[in-house]
Motif scaffolding. Sequence first.
Motif, PDB file in Angstrom:
ATOM      1  N   LYS A 138       0.840  -1.213   0.000  1.00 49.73           N
ATOM      2  CA  LYS A 138       0.000   0.000   0.000  1.00 49.73           C
ATOM      3  C   LYS A 138       0.877   1.265   0.000  1.00 49.73           C
ATOM      4  O   LYS A 138       0.541   2.265  -0.619  1.00 49.73           O
ATOM      5  N   LYS A 139       2.014   1.165   0.687  1.00 50.54           N
ATOM      6  CA  LYS A 139       2.970   2.288   0.691  1.00 50.54           C
ATOM      7  C   LYS A 139       3.471   2.562  -0.733  1.00 50.54           C
ATOM      8  O   LYS A 139       3.553   3.690  -1.178  1.00 50.54           O
ATOM      9  N   ARG A 140       3.795   1.484  -1.439  1.00 50.13           N
ATOM     10  CA  ARG A 140       4.261   1.639  -2.831  1.00 50.13           C
ATOM     11  C   ARG A 140       3.181   2.260  -3.688  1.00 50.13           C
ATOM     12  O   ARG A 140       3.432   3.113  -4.515  1.00 50.13           O
ATOM     13  N   MET A 141       1.947   1.782  -3.476  1.00 49.66           N
ATOM     14  CA  MET A 141       0.827   2.255  -4.277  1.00 49.66           C
ATOM     15  C   MET A 141       0.624   3.754  -4.049  1.00 49.66           C
ATOM     16  O   MET A 141       0.335   4.505  -4.978  1.00 49.66           O
ATOM     17  N   ALA A 142       0.845   4.172  -2.798  1.00 49.90           N
ATOM     18  CA  ALA A 142       0.624   5.587  -2.478  1.00 49.90           C
ATOM     19  C   ALA A 142       1.610   6.478  -3.236  1.00 49.90           C
ATOM     20  O   ALA A 142       1.264   7.579  -3.641  1.00 49.90           O
ATOM     21  N   ILE A 143       2.834   5.987  -3.457  1.00 50.43           N
ATOM     22  CA  ILE A 143       3.791   6.871  -4.147  1.00 50.43           C
ATOM     23  C   ILE A 143       3.785   6.677  -5.668  1.00 50.43           C
ATOM     24  O   ILE A 143       4.135   7.579  -6.404  1.00 50.43           O
ATOM     25  N   SER A 144       3.359   5.484  -6.131  1.00 61.93           N
ATOM     26  CA  SER A 144       3.411   5.265  -7.591  1.00 61.93           C
ATOM     27  C   SER A 144       2.053   5.522  -8.238  1.00 61.93           C
ATOM     28  O   SER A 144       1.954   5.642  -9.453  1.00 61.93           O
ATOM     29  N   GLY A 145       1.018   5.580  -7.405  1.00 61.54           N
ATOM     30  CA  GLY A 145      -0.313   5.865  -7.939  1.00 61.54           C
ATOM     31  C   GLY A 145      -1.006   4.653  -8.526  1.00 61.54           C
ATOM     32  O   GLY A 145      -2.089   4.773  -9.109  1.00 61.54           O
ATOM     33  N   LYS A 146      -0.375   3.478  -8.413  1.00 57.90           N
ATOM     34  CA  LYS A 146      -0.957   2.264  -9.006  1.00 57.90           C
ATOM     35  C   LYS A 146      -0.731   1.078  -8.079  1.00 57.90           C
ATOM     36  O   LYS A 146       0.345   0.997  -7.470  1.00 57.90           O
ATOM     37  N   PRO A 147      -1.693   0.138  -8.008  1.00 61.12           N
ATOM     38  CA  PRO A 147      -1.371  -1.066  -7.227  1.00 61.12           C
ATOM     39  C   PRO A 147      -0.310  -1.900  -7.959  1.00 61.12           C
ATOM     40  O   PRO A 147      -0.279  -1.896  -9.180  1.00 61.12           O
ATOM     41  N   ILE A 148       0.528  -2.553  -7.196  1.00 61.08           N
ATOM     42  CA  ILE A 148       1.493  -3.492  -7.789  1.00 61.08           C
ATOM     43  C   ILE A 148       0.751  -4.815  -7.932  1.00 61.08           C
ATOM     44  O   ILE A 148       0.291  -5.367  -6.920  1.00 61.08           O
ATOM     45  N   GLY A 168      -7.217  -4.179   2.880  1.00 55.93           N
ATOM     46  CA  GLY A 168      -7.499  -2.900   2.219  1.00 55.93           C
ATOM     47  C   GLY A 168      -6.783  -2.715   0.888  1.00 55.93           C
ATOM     48  O   GLY A 168      -6.883  -1.656   0.274  1.00 55.93           O
ATOM     49  N   TYR A 169      -6.069  -3.762   0.439  1.00 61.20           N
ATOM     50  CA  TYR A 169      -5.388  -3.677  -0.868  1.00 61.20           C
ATOM     51  C   TYR A 169      -6.408  -4.057  -1.945  1.00 61.20           C
ATOM     52  O   TYR A 169      -7.254  -4.922  -1.702  1.00 61.20           O
ATOM     53  N   PRO A 170      -6.346  -3.430  -3.138  1.00 63.81           N
ATOM     54  CA  PRO A 170      -7.349  -3.777  -4.150  1.00 63.81           C
ATOM     55  C   PRO A 170      -7.304  -5.268  -4.517  1.00 63.81           C
ATOM     56  O   PRO A 170      -6.290  -5.756  -5.011  1.00 63.81           O
ATOM     57  N   LYS A 171      -8.411  -5.944  -4.272  1.00 61.91           N
ATOM     58  CA  LYS A 171      -8.465  -7.395  -4.465  1.00 61.91           C
ATOM     59  C   LYS A 171      -8.268  -7.775  -5.945  1.00 61.91           C
ATOM     60  O   LYS A 171      -7.739  -8.842  -6.263  1.00 61.91           O
ATOM     61  N   ASP A 172      -8.679  -6.848  -6.833  1.00 68.00           N
ATOM     62  CA  ASP A 172      -8.531  -7.196  -8.260  1.00 68.00           C
ATOM     63  C   ASP A 172      -7.092  -7.054  -8.749  1.00 68.00           C
ATOM     64  O   ASP A 172      -6.797  -7.286  -9.917  1.00 68.00           O
ATOM     65  N   ALA A 173      -6.173  -6.691  -7.833  1.00 66.73           N
ATOM     66  CA  ALA A 173      -4.755  -6.664  -8.206  1.00 66.73           C
ATOM     67  C   ALA A 173      -4.028  -7.860  -7.585  1.00 66.73           C
ATOM     68  O   ALA A 173      -2.800  -7.894  -7.515  1.00 66.73           O
ATOM     69  N   VAL A 174      -4.811  -8.844  -7.099  1.00 57.80           N
ATOM     70  CA  VAL A 174      -4.200 -10.013  -6.445  1.00 57.80           C
ATOM     71  C   VAL A 174      -4.690 -11.308  -7.116  1.00 57.80           C
ATOM     72  O   VAL A 174      -5.889 -11.477  -7.334  1.00 57.80           O
ATOM     73  N   TRP A 175      -3.745 -12.197  -7.442  1.00 55.74           N
ATOM     74  CA  TRP A 175      -4.084 -13.495  -8.032  1.00 55.74           C
ATOM     75  C   TRP A 175      -3.429 -14.593  -7.185  1.00 55.74           C
ATOM     76  O   TRP A 175      -2.259 -14.457  -6.811  1.00 55.74           O
ATOM     77  N   GLY A 220      -2.141 -20.375 -16.259  1.00 55.98           N
ATOM     78  CA  GLY A 220      -2.607 -19.479 -17.326  1.00 55.98           C
ATOM     79  C   GLY A 220      -2.358 -18.013 -17.015  1.00 55.98           C
ATOM     80  O   GLY A 220      -2.980 -17.124 -17.607  1.00 55.98           O
ATOM     81  N   LEU A 221      -1.401 -17.734 -16.104  1.00 65.51           N
ATOM     82  CA  LEU A 221      -1.202 -16.337 -15.694  1.00 65.51           C
ATOM     83  C   LEU A 221      -0.268 -15.539 -16.604  1.00 65.51           C
ATOM     84  O   LEU A 221      -0.157 -14.321 -16.464  1.00 65.51           O
ATOM     85  N   LEU A 222       0.371 -16.230 -17.559  1.00 64.32           N
ATOM     86  CA  LEU A 222       1.260 -15.489 -18.463  1.00 64.32           C
ATOM     87  C   LEU A 222       0.455 -14.442 -19.235  1.00 64.32           C
ATOM     88  O   LEU A 222       0.899 -13.309 -19.435  1.00 64.32           O
ATOM     89  N   LYS A 223      -0.740 -14.850 -19.642  1.00 61.34           N
ATOM     90  CA  LYS A 223      -1.606 -13.928 -20.385  1.00 61.34           C
ATOM     91  C   LYS A 223      -1.909 -12.681 -19.538  1.00 61.34           C
ATOM     92  O   LYS A 223      -1.833 -11.559 -20.017  1.00 61.34           O
ATOM     93  N   THR A 224      -2.222 -12.915 -18.282  1.00 63.20           N
ATOM     94  CA  THR A 224      -2.518 -11.796 -17.374  1.00 63.20           C
ATOM     95  C   THR A 224      -1.307 -10.874 -17.266  1.00 63.20           C
ATOM     96  O   THR A 224      -1.422  -9.652 -17.365  1.00 63.20           O
TER      97      THR A 224
END
Length: 407
Positions: free
Chosen positions: A131-141, A166-173, A215-219
């Motif tokens: 979340k700290k990274r996201m705050a400075i880069s503006g994007k979830p990792i 509290g991390y965006p769930k759609d950025a987690v696989w 199948g995550l290479l596509k993602t």
Amino acid sequence: MTFEAIKKKLADYDQLHILEDYETLTPQAQAALCAQIGRLDFGILKTAADSENNRRGEFAPPSAMSLSEIDARRKTLEKTGLEALAAGTVGAVLLAGGEGTRLGYDGPKGAMNIGETRELSLYELHFENLKKRMAISGKPIPLFIMTSASTDAETKAFLEEKEYFGYPKDAVWLFEQDMAVCTDFSDKVFFDAEGHIAESPNGNGGWFSSMLKAGLLKTVEQLGIEWLNVFAVDNALQQIADPCFVGAVIESGSESGAKVVGKAAPDERVGVLCLEDGKPSIVEYFEMEKEMSERRNPDGSLTYRYGVILNYLFSMKRLVKIGGANLPIHKAKKKIPYRNTDGERVRPTDVNGYKYETLVLDMVRLQESCLAYEVSREAEFAPIKNRDGVDSLDTARILLKNAGFVL
Ligand code: UTP
């Protein structure tokens, strides 16, 4: 698979003892055992034996980006790294399939409470870091979490319950690694229940082939990820997608990078980054000759001093070339629960057999170049491996508190 084919498969790998009590099983249990034998890869027993005979090449110490050099160049390196993070070209892979047998915690290590006055897990620490990274880069990792049959269900349930902190769930696989047979010290496969062969996760080296299989290479490609930061779940001071590290690897023109710490003593139990026949390579502490581990430079520093902390940056370009390359199989001595001759399940208190594992450190040998990037142990390395003593919950708590965390 016919019963004849099953018998042949077992005979080929000297495992016919598996069928000794076959006639006493119910038809359903017989079918389940046959299906398990059909699914499991007994070939790893042979690959492991071959891997043990692998000859090592000529070693030399690697050059490294030292703490002082990093400090002097920090601003520029961080800028380059942040640009990559903001462009969305950096993803992270959390290795969380291990059973943590040394620690002996009953559940996934990442979910264990390590707090003293409040509830705090390794997962919470990692998500806070992201979340700290996201705050400075503006994007979830984008985060890819590798689980195994031993950790998957509980990890999912835990993360759902905690709402991914509290991390965006759609950025987690989440994806699952494969399991492998485990054996006693005579290389004979164990049972852990009636008619059921004991299995364990097949090591952290298979993370990329497991991502491919899921199948995550596509993602990864759709997201435009060019770098993957691979790290262990059990370092409480883990720095994920560290902009300075990412920038340093990019600026150095290396294909990969490894965070390293100066070894505390010649006999410290960490793998050491070095060059082997001119290529990056890691020598495990138990593979190192005494002469090599104790060798010193004229200024008194250890010649082979850079211990790896399981935090690597790999380029997608090279990973795609490597694909599902066969890595050596290591036989790791572990405490393996098994079914004894009286039919009881035993949880051994001492090591009693081998797990068969590929290791992420062997991927370093498949790289053309790897930047050794020095970090401070106090700031970035608090592994939780053992129940007590070195690298335990107690030592990690001290390091966390010294780093300013309230437990
Ligand atoms: P370790 O090699 O320390 O193994 O894992 P472990 O299973 O956690 O613990 P022990 O050796 O049984 O006590 C280093 C990292 O690799 C992951 C672990 O979850 C940890 O983050 N790992 C290990 C996997 O993801 N899969 C595996 O099969 C093994």
